[in-house]
Design a protein around this motif. Sequence first.
Motif, short mmCIF file in Angstrom:
data_model
loop_
_atom_site.label_atom_id
_atom_site.label_comp_id
_atom_site.label_asym_id
_atom_site.label_seq_id
_atom_site.Cartn_x
_atom_site.Cartn_y
_atom_site.Cartn_z
N MET A 1 82.41 -6.92 71.76
CA MET A 1 81.80 -5.71 71.24
C MET A 1 81.94 -4.62 72.29
O MET A 1 81.65 -4.84 73.45
CB MET A 1 80.33 -5.97 70.90
CG MET A 1 79.67 -4.76 70.32
SD MET A 1 77.91 -4.92 69.98
CE MET A 1 77.88 -6.17 68.74
N PRO A 2 82.35 -3.40 71.88
CA PRO A 2 82.51 -2.32 72.86
C PRO A 2 81.17 -1.87 73.43
O PRO A 2 80.15 -1.90 72.76
CB PRO A 2 83.17 -1.20 72.08
CG PRO A 2 83.02 -1.54 70.66
CD PRO A 2 82.73 -3.01 70.55
N HIS A 3 81.22 -1.47 74.67
CA HIS A 3 80.02 -0.97 75.34
C HIS A 3 79.91 0.53 75.08
O HIS A 3 80.86 1.28 75.32
CB HIS A 3 80.13 -1.23 76.85
CG HIS A 3 78.92 -0.78 77.60
ND1 HIS A 3 78.70 0.53 77.90
CD2 HIS A 3 77.88 -1.47 78.13
CE1 HIS A 3 77.57 0.64 78.58
NE2 HIS A 3 77.07 -0.57 78.73
N HIS A 4 78.77 0.99 74.57
CA HIS A 4 78.57 2.41 74.26
C HIS A 4 77.81 3.07 75.38
O HIS A 4 76.77 2.57 75.82
CB HIS A 4 77.82 2.59 72.94
CG HIS A 4 78.58 2.10 71.76
ND1 HIS A 4 79.63 2.80 71.23
CD2 HIS A 4 78.47 0.99 71.02
CE1 HIS A 4 80.13 2.14 70.21
NE2 HIS A 4 79.44 1.03 70.06
N GLU A 5 78.31 4.21 75.82
CA GLU A 5 77.65 4.98 76.86
C GLU A 5 76.61 5.89 76.20
O GLU A 5 76.88 6.48 75.16
CB GLU A 5 78.66 5.86 77.59
CG GLU A 5 79.67 5.09 78.41
CD GLU A 5 79.04 4.49 79.65
OE1 GLU A 5 78.13 5.10 80.24
OE2 GLU A 5 79.48 3.39 80.03
#
Length: 50
Positions: A1-5
């Motif tokens: 899962m992509p990491h969201h900033e």
Amino acid sequence: MPHHEPWQLEGTAAELYERYLVPAITALWAADLVERVAPTPVCCARRESS
């Protein structure tokens, strides 16, 4: 899962409201009003007073 900033908008709530929401809300109304009024160019001649 992509990491969201996390992100944040710069400015006060009033500034952000005026910058983003007012144009989005009123742009269609303004365009409709101008179309209904159908302004025509007016040439203004300067009168010389004597």
